[in-house]
Design a protein around this motif. Structure first.
Motif, PDB file in Angstrom:
ATOM      1  N   ILE A 154       0.834  -1.202   0.000  1.00 41.79           N
ATOM      2  CA  ILE A 154       0.000   0.000   0.000  1.00 41.79           C
ATOM      3  C   ILE A 154       0.872   1.256   0.000  1.00 41.79           C
ATOM      4  O   ILE A 154       0.542   2.251  -0.642  1.00 41.79           O
ATOM      5  N   SER A 155       1.993   1.196   0.670  1.00 40.53           N
ATOM      6  CA  SER A 155       2.866   2.370   0.727  1.00 40.53           C
ATOM      7  C   SER A 155       3.466   2.725  -0.629  1.00 40.53           C
ATOM      8  O   SER A 155       3.982   3.830  -0.825  1.00 40.53           O
ATOM      9  N   ASP A 156       3.404   1.777  -1.583  1.00 40.02           N
ATOM     10  CA  ASP A 156       3.901   2.047  -2.931  1.00 40.02           C
ATOM     11  C   ASP A 156       2.866   2.775  -3.790  1.00 40.02           C
ATOM     12  O   ASP A 156       3.212   3.345  -4.829  1.00 40.02           O
ATOM     13  N   LEU A 157       1.598   2.719  -3.386  1.00 38.85           N
ATOM     14  CA  LEU A 157       0.524   3.260  -4.212  1.00 38.85           C
ATOM     15  C   LEU A 157       0.487   4.782  -4.171  1.00 38.85           C
ATOM     16  O   LEU A 157       0.828   5.406  -3.167  1.00 38.85           O
ATOM     17  N   VAL A 158       0.018   5.367  -5.286  1.00 40.11           N
ATOM     18  CA  VAL A 158      -0.257   6.794  -5.353  1.00 40.11           C
ATOM     19  C   VAL A 158      -1.726   6.971  -5.737  1.00 40.11           C
ATOM     20  O   VAL A 158      -2.168   6.493  -6.786  1.00 40.11           O
ATOM     21  N   ALA A 159      -2.456   7.629  -4.860  1.00 38.34           N
ATOM     22  CA  ALA A 159      -3.861   7.980  -5.139  1.00 38.34           C
ATOM     23  C   ALA A 159      -3.901   9.428  -5.598  1.00 38.34           C
ATOM     24  O   ALA A 159      -3.250  10.295  -5.014  1.00 38.34           O
ATOM     25  N   ILE A 160      -4.687   9.687  -6.632  1.00 39.79           N
ATOM     26  CA  ILE A 160      -4.819  11.054  -7.139  1.00 39.79           C
ATOM     27  C   ILE A 160      -6.193  11.592  -6.743  1.00 39.79           C
ATOM     28  O   ILE A 160      -7.212  10.900  -6.857  1.00 39.79           O
ATOM     29  N   VAL A 161      -6.198  12.820  -6.221  1.00 39.41           N
ATOM     30  CA  VAL A 161      -7.412  13.405  -5.645  1.00 39.41           C
ATOM     31  C   VAL A 161      -7.434  14.902  -5.964  1.00 39.41           C
ATOM     32  O   VAL A 161      -6.409  15.577  -5.861  1.00 39.41           O
ATOM     33  N   LEU A 162      -8.608  15.404  -6.348  1.00 44.98           N
ATOM     34  CA  LEU A 162      -8.757  16.847  -6.502  1.00 44.98           C
ATOM     35  C   LEU A 162      -8.568  17.528  -5.143  1.00 44.98           C
ATOM     36  O   LEU A 162      -9.121  17.073  -4.134  1.00 44.98           O
ATOM     37  N   ASP A 163      -7.808  18.606  -5.130  1.00 46.64           N
ATOM     38  CA  ASP A 163      -7.513  19.323  -3.886  1.00 46.64           C
ATOM     39  C   ASP A 163      -8.696  20.230  -3.545  1.00 46.64           C
ATOM     40  O   ASP A 163      -8.738  21.396  -3.935  1.00 46.64           O
ATOM     41  N   ARG A 164      -9.660  19.650  -2.836  1.00 47.03           N
ATOM     42  CA  ARG A 164     -10.878  20.361  -2.464  1.00 47.03           C
ATOM     43  C   ARG A 164     -11.172  20.120  -0.984  1.00 47.03           C
ATOM     44  O   ARG A 164     -10.884  19.039  -0.452  1.00 47.03           O
ATOM     45  N   ASP A 165     -11.801  21.089  -0.332  1.00 51.35           N
ATOM     46  CA  ASP A 165     -12.163  20.925   1.079  1.00 51.35           C
ATOM     47  C   ASP A 165     -13.067  19.716   1.279  1.00 51.35           C
ATOM     48  O   ASP A 165     -12.984  19.040   2.315  1.00 51.35           O
ATOM     49  N   ARG A 166     -13.916  19.439   0.307  1.00 53.88           N
ATOM     50  CA  ARG A 166     -14.855  18.318   0.453  1.00 53.88           C
ATOM     51  C   ARG A 166     -14.149  16.959   0.494  1.00 53.88           C
ATOM     52  O   ARG A 166     -14.775  15.945   0.838  1.00 53.88           O
ATOM     53  N   HIS A 167     -12.872  16.926   0.164  1.00 54.61           N
ATOM     54  CA  HIS A 167     -12.139  15.667   0.116  1.00 54.61           C
ATOM     55  C   HIS A 167     -11.237  15.450   1.331  1.00 54.61           C
ATOM     56  O   HIS A 167     -10.414  14.535   1.321  1.00 54.61           O
ATOM     57  N   GLN A 168     -11.401  16.256   2.362  1.00 56.00           N
ATOM     58  CA  GLN A 168     -10.529  16.118   3.525  1.00 56.00           C
ATOM     59  C   GLN A 168     -10.643  14.743   4.176  1.00 56.00           C
ATOM     60  O   GLN A 168      -9.630  14.170   4.616  1.00 56.00           O
ATOM     61  N   ARG A 169     -11.848  14.196   4.245  1.00 57.06           N
ATOM     62  CA  ARG A 169     -12.011  12.867   4.836  1.00 57.06           C
ATOM     63  C   ARG A 169     -11.295  11.816   3.996  1.00 57.06           C
ATOM     64  O   ARG A 169     -10.590  10.931   4.532  1.00 57.06           O
ATOM     65  N   ILE A 170     -11.454  11.886   2.681  1.00 54.70           N
ATOM     66  CA  ILE A 170     -10.800  10.928   1.790  1.00 54.70           C
ATOM     67  C   ILE A 170      -9.289  11.023   1.927  1.00 54.70           C
ATOM     68  O   ILE A 170      -8.586  10.006   2.050  1.00 54.70           O
ATOM     69  N   ILE A 171      -8.780  12.241   1.939  1.00 62.34           N
ATOM     70  CA  ILE A 171      -7.330  12.446   2.068  1.00 62.34           C
ATOM     71  C   ILE A 171      -6.824  11.863   3.379  1.00 62.34           C
ATOM     72  O   ILE A 171      -5.787  11.170   3.416  1.00 62.34           O
ATOM     73  N   HIS A 172      -7.571  12.100   4.466  1.00 58.91           N
ATOM     74  CA  HIS A 172      -7.172  11.563   5.775  1.00 58.91           C
ATOM     75  C   HIS A 172      -7.144  10.036   5.747  1.00 58.91           C
ATOM     76  O   HIS A 172      -6.178   9.418   6.246  1.00 58.91           O
ATOM     77  N   GLU A 173      -8.152   9.413   5.149  1.00 56.55           N
ATOM     78  CA  GLU A 173      -8.221   7.956   5.144  1.00 56.55           C
ATOM     79  C   GLU A 173      -7.137   7.342   4.274  1.00 56.55           C
ATOM     80  O   GLU A 173      -6.606   6.264   4.591  1.00 56.55           O
ATOM     81  N   ILE A 174      -6.797   7.989   3.169  1.00 59.44           N
ATOM     82  CA  ILE A 174      -5.697   7.489   2.332  1.00 59.44           C
ATOM     83  C   ILE A 174      -4.401   7.521   3.122  1.00 59.44           C
ATOM     84  O   ILE A 174      -3.614   6.557   3.128  1.00 59.44           O
ATOM     85  N   ARG A 175      -4.158   8.617   3.807  1.00 56.30           N
ATOM     86  CA  ARG A 175      -2.926   8.740   4.594  1.00 56.30           C
ATOM     87  C   ARG A 175      -2.899   7.751   5.743  1.00 56.30           C
ATOM     88  O   ARG A 175      -1.850   7.153   6.044  1.00 56.30           O
ATOM     89  N   GLU A 176      -4.044   7.550   6.385  1.00 58.68           N
ATOM     90  CA  GLU A 176      -4.119   6.584   7.492  1.00 58.68           C
ATOM     91  C   GLU A 176      -3.832   5.181   7.003  1.00 58.68           C
ATOM     92  O   GLU A 176      -3.243   4.367   7.731  1.00 58.68           O
ATOM     93  N   ALA A 177      -4.223   4.887   5.757  1.00 61.98           N
ATOM     94  CA  ALA A 177      -3.979   3.553   5.197  1.00 61.98           C
ATOM     95  C   ALA A 177      -2.528   3.367   4.785  1.00 61.98           C
ATOM     96  O   ALA A 177      -2.077   2.228   4.563  1.00 61.98           O
TER      97      ALA A 177
END
Length: 320
Positions: A154-177
Motif C-alpha cells: 500500500i505504501s507504494d501506491l499513489v492515489a490522485i485526488v482533486l484538492d478540495r475541502d470536500r475531500h478532507q475525509r478521503i485524504i485523511h483515510e488514504i494517509r491513514e492507510a
C-alpha cells in the motif's frame, strides 16, 4: 464506426489545444475556453459523421456552440453521440500550470450516458485492478485490493485526488492507510486516464468531480481496459428530478462502465494544452507549433500517440 474517424477527431482536439494554448498563463480562463470551443466547433464541420452533442458546454440557452443537442459533423453516417470538453482545465491554462487537455469522446448513437451537470463521486483504476474495487467499500479496502492486484505494498501506491475541502475525509483515510497522494487543482479526466498508464505513477483516483467528466473518463478507460465507477451526488430536489428524467429511478445508484458508455465501439481523443504526466503541451515557434495527442478505440484496444507539426499560416480556420 470507421477507423478513419480516429485521425479526424485528433484534428479537432489539436485545433482546440492550439487555440487555447495561446492564453496560457495570462490569467484569462474564459478567453482560453472560448478560444478552444470556437476552434473545436469549426473543425467539427470537416468530420464525416452525424453527431449529436450529449455532453458539451451546457444547454442551448447557456452556450452559443457545442451545446447539448447540437448537431455536429457533415451529417453522414455513422450516427454517434458526442461528448466534448474543449478545454479541461481552464484554471490550469490561466495559471500556466500542469495537465490541461482538449478532449472528445464519441460512441454509437444512444450509447453515452447523458450525464447532468452535477457532482459525481468516482473511483477509477487501470487494467490490473479491474473488478477489484468497489465505490461503496472503505478507502482502505480499495487500496488493499489495488495493491494486491498490482503486486505492491500500500505504501507504494499513489492515489490522485482533486484538492478540495470536500475531500478532507478521503485524504485523511488514504494517509491513514499508508498510501501516498497526488493532489491536483483541476482536471480529473486526465487524472482518471493516468491510472491506466504505469509510467504516470498514478494507481487510483478517488473523490467527486463533474458527472460529464466521468463519462469522458469512462470512454477512455473502456478503450484502455480500465474501470471507473460513479455515483451522482444531487444537491437538491431539482437535481434529483433531473436524474429521474434521465431514467435513473434511484439517483444514488452505482453507475458502472456499461451504464456510462454502452457497447464496444467508442473513440476517445485528447491533445495536451499544457504539459502533463501523459501528454506534452503545445509548443509555439513563430508560425509553427507542435502538439502531442492520444487517440484510442475501444473496439480494437488500439492506443496511438500522435505528434503533430503545424504550419499555422496554412490553418486559416484556426482562431489564434
Amino acid at each position: 464506426m470507421e477507423r478513419s474517424l480516429t485521425l479526424e477527431l485528433v484534428r479537432v482536439t489539436e485545433a482546440a489545444a492550439l487555440a487555447s494554448a495561446r492564453w496560457m498563463g495570462l490569467g484569462k480562463k474564459d478567453e482560453a475556453d472560448d478560444a478552444a470551443t470556437t476552434a473545436m466547433r469549426k473543425e467539427f464541420e470537416n468530420v464525416p459523421m452525424d453527431g449529436i452533442v450529449v455532453i458539451g458546454e451546457g444547454e442551448m440557452d447557456e452556450a452559443p456552440m457545442l451545446y447539448i443537442g447540437e448537431r455536429l459533423g457533415q451529417g453522414v453516417a455513422p450516427a454517434v453521440d458526442v461528448a466534448v470538453d474543449p478545454l479541461e482545465g481552464t484554471n490550469i491554462v490561466a495559471k500556466g500550470t500542469w495537465g490541461a487537455i482538449s478532449v472528445i469522446a464519441i460512441a454509437d448513437r444512444g450509447n453515452l450516458l447523458h450525464a447532468p451537470d452535477m457532482y459525481m463521486e468516482k473511483i477509477a483504476v487501470g487494467p490490473k485492478a479491474v473488478g477489484k474495487v468497489d465505490i461503496n467499500a472503505p478507502i482502505r479496502d480499495n487500496l488493499k485490493a489495488v495493491a494486491q492486484a498490482q503486486g505492491k505494498d500500500i505504501s507504494d501506491l499513489v492515489a490522485i485526488v482533486l484538492d478540495r475541502d470536500r475531500h478532507q475525509r478521503i485524504i485523511h483515510e488514504i494517509r491513514e492507510a499508508g498510501a501516498r497522494i497526488r493532489l491536483i487543482s483541476d482536471g480529473d479526466v486526465a487524472a482518471a486516464i493516468n491510472t491506466a498508464f504505469p509510467d504516470t505513477g498514478v494507481d487510483i483516483l478517488f473523490g467527486s468531480g463533474g458527472a460529464p467528466e466521468g463519462v469522458l473518463a469512462a470512454v477512455a478507460l473502456k478503450c484502455l481496459g480500465g474501470e471507473i465507477q460513479g455515483k451522482l451526488l444531487p444537491q437538491n430536489e431539482e437535481e434529483i428530478e433531473r436524474c429521474k428524467r434521465m431514467g435513473l429511478a434511484n439517483p444514488h445508484q452505482v453507475l458502472y462502465m456499461d451504464d456510462l458508455v454502452k457497447g464496444d465501439d467508442a473513440i476517445f481523443a485528447a491533445t495536451g494544452v499544457t504539459d502533463g504526466e501523459l501528454l506534452r503541451g503545445v509548443r509555439f515557434q513563430g508560425m509553427r507549433a507542435t502538439t502531442h495527442s492520444v487517440v484510442m478505440r475501444a473496439k480494437t484496444g488500439t492506443v496511438r500517440f500522435i505528434e503533430g507539426n503545424h504550419r499555422l499560416e496554412r490553418k486559416p480556420r484556426l482562431v489564434l
